[in-house]
Design an enzyme around this catalytic site. Structure first.
Site, PDB file in Angstrom:
ATOM      1  CG  ASP A   8      -2.233   0.727   0.992  1.00 41.88           C
ATOM      2  OD1 ASP A   8      -2.364   1.416  -0.031  1.00 41.88           O
ATOM      3  OD2 ASP A   8      -3.130   0.623   1.854  1.00 41.88           O
ATOM      4  CD  GLU A  10      -3.317   4.972   1.488  1.00 44.02           C
ATOM      5  OE1 GLU A  10      -4.249   5.290   0.727  1.00 44.02           O
ATOM      6  OE2 GLU A  10      -2.809   3.822   1.488  1.00 44.02           O
ATOM      7  CG  HIS A  60      -2.521   3.100  -3.297  1.00 47.93           C
ATOM      8  ND1 HIS A  60      -3.271   3.615  -2.265  1.00 47.93           N
ATOM      9  CD2 HIS A  60      -2.301   4.130  -4.162  1.00 47.93           C
ATOM     10  CE1 HIS A  60      -3.486   4.901  -2.480  1.00 47.93           C
ATOM     11  NE2 HIS A  60      -2.910   5.239  -3.629  1.00 47.93           N
ATOM     12  CG  HIS A 105      -3.045   2.898   5.898  1.00 49.23           C
ATOM     13  ND1 HIS A 105      -4.336   2.837   6.382  1.00 49.23           N
ATOM     14  CD2 HIS A 105      -3.063   2.318   4.669  1.00 49.23           C
ATOM     15  CE1 HIS A 105      -5.105   2.241   5.482  1.00 49.23           C
ATOM     16  NE2 HIS A 105      -4.361   1.912   4.442  1.00 49.23           N
ATOM     17  CG  HIS A 117      -8.054   4.605   4.529  1.00 51.64           C
ATOM     18  ND1 HIS A 117      -6.759   5.057   4.418  1.00 51.64           N
ATOM     19  CD2 HIS A 117      -8.181   3.628   3.590  1.00 51.64           C
ATOM     20  CE1 HIS A 117      -6.131   4.404   3.459  1.00 51.64           C
ATOM     21  NE2 HIS A 117      -6.985   3.509   2.950  1.00 51.64           N
ATOM     22  CD  GLU A 136      -6.897  -0.452   3.892  1.00 49.73           C
ATOM     23  OE1 GLU A 136      -5.729  -0.511   3.430  1.00 49.73           O
ATOM     24  OE2 GLU A 136      -7.709   0.428   3.552  1.00 49.73           O
TER      25      GLU A 136
END
Length: 266
Positions: A8, A10, A60, A105, A117, A136
């Site tokens: 990812d 972030e 992502h 993240h 998020h 996640e």
């Protein structure tokens, strides 16, 4: 040995704003390059450790951020989204010895990242699984266990590293930055790359340290930002709306949980 990496952006060092995560925005270009470098550093460290086959899932946004030319010949890159419920770890199966998460993240509504998020930025206030706030990482950590593949390594912001240690203190983590309000304090990019590569030196390839049984049952609650979305989601089979913005879904089969996520929040 085979390693599966989910990547990812972030949690990559330097990334602070949503504009820096959007591939269509020129601001994202140096950060996508850093994403490639961080994934590559993990691949290099893993290869030295004995993982001679590595599959990387670009997990992502569009799933089409990283350039295949950035990786060595022992790496295969999974790009785009097929719609499979495994989503961010699509392609993993029990032929892999282990999984790693790079650039991950903090979960939704956490103050440890300005980009916190879980799955869907605009829809979700919070997801919980069996009473634990679900990032996640946690969602796909369980998915790995479901297919028989343990997680051995995670990199990302300090908040996600702290969560990982609570889930399984044996998992090795590399922190890239800290988040405060809308800002971040970032580590030197080259030092991060060095730490990512060197982390595998200390790795003990003992599957029993990382593998754990899945819970007998999954009680999932999704708190939506918009009550109308919660109402709509409550019509998913066996889901129930428990207040204006929250639904509850219960299953003993984690693949059914992932399938529910793929229909309601991706």
């Amino acid at each position: 040995m085979k390693l599966f990496i989910s990547a990812d952006i972030e949690g990559v060092t330097g990334v602070t704003s949503w504009t820096e995560t959007n591939i269509s925005n020129p601001e994202s270009r140096p950060f996508i390059k850093q994403m490639e470098k961080e994934v590559n550093a993990v691949c290099e460290g893993a290869f030295i450790k004995g993982f001679n086959e590595i599959v990387v899932k670009d997990a992502h946004e569009t799933g089409r951020n990283m350039d295949i030319h950035a990786f060595p010949e022992y790496v295969r890159l999974n790009r785009g989204w097929s719609g499979h419920p495994l989503a961010m770890i699509e392609g993993v199966d029990n032929t892999f010895e282990a999984m790693a998460f790079v650039g991950y993240h903090s979960g939704a509504s956490k103050g440890t990242s300005p980009l916190s998020h879980s799955m869907h930025v605009s829809k979700i206030n919070q997801i919980s699984i069996n009473g634990m706030e679900a990032s996640e990482f946690l969602i796909f950590y369980y998915a790995g266990l479901y297919v028989g593949v343990p997680t051995i390594f995670v990199s990302g912001d300090e908040g996600i590293c702290e969560e990982v240690h609570k889930v399984n203190p044996n998992i090795i983590t590399v922190s890239t930055k800290e988040g405060f309000g809308k800002g971040t304090i970032n580590k030197n990019p080259q030092k991060v790359l060095n730490h990512l590569k060197e982390a595998f030196n200390t790795l003990e390839l003992d599957k029993e340290k990382y593998m754990e049984p899945l819970p007998d049952e999954f009680v999932v609650e999704i708190n939506f930002k918009n009550p109308s979305i919660a109402y709509w989601a409550s019509f998913y089979p066996t889901a129930k709306q428990i207040n204006d913005t929250t639904i509850r879904y219960i299953s003993k089969d984690y693949m059914k949980v992932l399938t529910m996520f793929s229909f309601l929040i991706q």
